[in-house]
Design an enzyme around this catalytic site. Structure first.
Site, PDB file in Angstrom:
ATOM      1  N   GLY A  11      -8.464 -41.513   0.480  1.00 47.80           N
ATOM      2  CA  GLY A  11      -9.074 -41.567   2.069  1.00 47.80           C
ATOM      3  C   GLY A  11      -8.347 -40.878   2.842  1.00 47.80           C
ATOM      4  N   ARG A  72     -14.767 -39.569  -4.075  1.00 42.70           N
ATOM      5  CA  ARG A  72     -14.185 -40.244  -5.308  1.00 42.70           C
ATOM      6  C   ARG A  72     -14.959 -39.611  -6.350  1.00 42.70           C
ATOM      7  NH1 ARG A  72     -11.504 -43.752  -2.897  1.00 42.70           N
ATOM      8  NH2 ARG A  72     -12.267 -45.231  -1.306  1.00 42.70           N
ATOM      9  N   ASP A 103      -1.775 -42.681  -4.181  1.00 45.32           N
ATOM     10  CA  ASP A 103      -1.369 -42.662  -5.204  1.00 45.32           C
ATOM     11  C   ASP A 103      -2.589 -42.432  -6.392  1.00 45.32           C
ATOM     12  OD1 ASP A 103      -2.920 -45.019  -4.561  1.00 45.32           O
ATOM     13  OD2 ASP A 103      -1.488 -46.410  -5.286  1.00 45.32           O
ATOM     14  N   THR A 125      -1.600 -41.002   2.952  1.00 47.75           N
ATOM     15  CA  THR A 125      -2.241 -42.113   3.230  1.00 47.75           C
ATOM     16  C   THR A 125      -1.560 -42.985   4.417  1.00 47.75           C
ATOM     17  OG1 THR A 125      -2.462 -44.242   2.313  1.00 47.75           O
ATOM     18  CG2 THR A 125      -0.440 -43.256   1.460  1.00 47.75           C
ATOM     19  N   ASP A 127      -1.637 -45.963   4.602  1.00 44.03           N
ATOM     20  CA  ASP A 127      -0.664 -47.066   3.903  1.00 44.03           C
ATOM     21  C   ASP A 127       0.514 -47.036   4.018  1.00 44.03           C
ATOM     22  OD1 ASP A 127      -3.513 -48.220   4.024  1.00 44.03           O
ATOM     23  OD2 ASP A 127      -3.796 -48.099   1.883  1.00 44.03           O
ATOM     24  N   ASP A 129       2.125 -46.511   1.384  1.00 42.20           N
ATOM     25  CA  ASP A 129       2.716 -47.442   0.285  1.00 42.20           C
ATOM     26  C   ASP A 129       3.136 -46.550  -0.837  1.00 42.20           C
ATOM     27  OD1 ASP A 129       0.159 -46.392  -0.361  1.00 42.20           O
ATOM     28  OD2 ASP A 129      -0.923 -48.402  -0.928  1.00 42.20           O
ATOM     29  N   MET A 169      -5.656 -51.939   8.914  1.00 46.49           N
ATOM     30  CA  MET A 169      -6.004 -51.685   7.510  1.00 46.49           C
ATOM     31  C   MET A 169      -4.796 -51.873   6.519  1.00 46.49           C
ATOM     32  SD  MET A 169      -8.085 -48.293   7.467  1.00 46.49           S
ATOM     33  CE  MET A 169      -9.992 -48.537   7.044  1.00 46.49           C
ATOM     34  N   ARG A 171      -5.240 -52.710   2.320  1.00 42.74           N
ATOM     35  CA  ARG A 171      -5.696 -53.716   1.362  1.00 42.74           C
ATOM     36  C   ARG A 171      -4.536 -54.327   0.604  1.00 42.74           C
ATOM     37  NH1 ARG A 171     -10.061 -49.984  -0.982  1.00 42.74           N
ATOM     38  NH2 ARG A 171      -8.080 -48.530  -0.887  1.00 42.74           N
ATOM     39  N   ARG A 266      -7.995 -44.560  11.308  1.00 41.52           N
ATOM     40  CA  ARG A 266      -7.558 -43.330  10.445  1.00 41.52           C
ATOM     41  C   ARG A 266      -8.113 -42.004  11.030  1.00 41.52           C
ATOM     42  NH1 ARG A 266      -9.633 -45.084   4.520  1.00 41.52           N
ATOM     43  NH2 ARG A 266     -10.879 -43.327   4.824  1.00 41.52           N
TER      44      ARG A 266
END
Ligand code: F6P
Length: 334
Positions: A11, A72, A103, A125, A127, A129, A169, A171, A266
């Site tokens: 992303g 992707r 990741d 990212t 996220d 994470d 956002m 997930r 984003r």
């Protein structure tokens, strides 16, 4: 080390462009050649390369997204696909790859490094994470985007005395929800890492109204789990915010609206923090490669950029900040 490639994958995240700029210009500064790979690992497999010059990365510092594009690649996940990618890399005489992403990107780069190619992974990212860094590129801008939305929604929420459920956002992770929820004064923050009790969420809203609060804000990460949906017979039918919004409307009887912020989070110009982080990471990637230290993952620890091995980085987990969660619950519900 003569010729390096840089790619962005996964992303997109605001700050990827300043990072590409730093990688390119730091390479040129050291007399290296630098190649951009279009569309991440897909471009590696297909040999979609472009020579990068200083001007190629001019005027991109302030732009969100990634000029190299992101995609992707199912092919890269196969052994044949990776063999093709390595052939493209060897044919183009590329000595190392710098990859910017989350990741999934890290795992792809690790596989390349195991095939004997020096690779450096830079965390990007929204996220946030990634276990091996305290901050990933894009997180700060995304949180500011969410905060900007919360501020605006508050105006209407107060004027109309409504409850707003705002879906952000994440997930699998609640870092954006937690940071933006704490900074935005949300009454409840629902995240995938912590089971929530909808009755407790509703009690807070009702208690707040009794105490004279003119609105309530509930932040829900898209991956938040919880009790099964309650059907209110309304039209709110999809996703975490819809589910939570339905339940709140049904239990409290208060006028409840939902907002799914989606990809607005984003986009946009990267914040100061993200630009500086991106620039530091990009420059360090070239230092690591020039030092001949082989493959590495970059991370920010206590305001310092550090390089660690893929094995160590991939084994690290990034826990949520429980202080944020607890403080938010205390401060927004008095
Ligand atoms: O990983 C970043 C992220 O924005 C997640 O928060 C979100 O779940 C996902 O990407 C959305 O992916 P896509 O843009 O492919 O729909």
């Amino acid at each position: 080390m003569r010729r390096i490639a840089v790619l962005t994958s996964g992303g997109d995240a605001p700050g990827m462009n300043p990072c590409v700029r730093a990688v390119v210009r730091k390479s040129l500064y050291h007399g290296l050649e630098i190649v951009g790979v279009r569309r991440g690992f897909h471009g590696l497999v297909t040999g979609d390369f472009m020579e990068m010059k200083s001007r190629t990365v001019g005027d991109i510092l302030q732009r969100g997204g990634t000029i190299l594009k992101s995609a992707r690649s199912d092919e890269f996940k196969t052994e044949e696909g990776r063999a093709k990618a390595l052939l493209q890399i060897r044919t183009c005489e590329i000595d190392a790859v710098v990859g910017i992403g989350g990741d999934g990107t890290f795992r792809g780069l690790h596989l390349l490094s195991q095939m004997g190619l020096p690779t450096v992974a830079i965390p990007a990212t929204i996220d946030n994470d990634i276990g091996s860094t305290e901050y990933a590129i894009g997180f700060d801008t995304a949180c500011n985007n969410v905060l900007d939305a919360i501020n605006k929604i508050r105006d209407t929420a107060t004027s109309h005395e409504r409850t707003y459920v705002i879906e952000v956002m994440g997930r699998n992770s609640g870092h954006i929800a937690l940071a933006a929820g704490l900074a935005g004064g949300a009454e409840s923050i629902l995240i995938p890492e912590i089971e929530y009790d909808i009755q407790q969420v509703c009690t807070r809203i009702i208690d707040g109204a009794r105490q004279g609060k003119s609105h309530s804000i509930v932040i829900v990460a898209e991956g938040a789990s919880g009790a099964p949906p309650v059907s209110s017979g309304g039209t709110l039918t999809e996703g975490a915010a819809y589910r939570v919004g339905q339940q709140i409307a049904h239990i409290t009887g208060f006028e409840t609206r939902i907002i799914v912020l989606g990809h607005i989070q984003r986009g946009g110009a990267p914040s100061v923090r993200d630009r500086i982080l991106a620039t530091m990471f990009g420059a360090k990637a070239i230092d690591v490669l020039l030092a001949g230290e082989g493959s590495a993952v970059l991370g920010m620890f206590q305001n310092e950029v550090r390089a660690i091995s893929f094995e160590e980085a991939l084994s690290m987990k990034r826990p949520i900040n429980m202080d944020y969660y607890e403080l938010s619950n205390i401060l927004s519900n008095l």
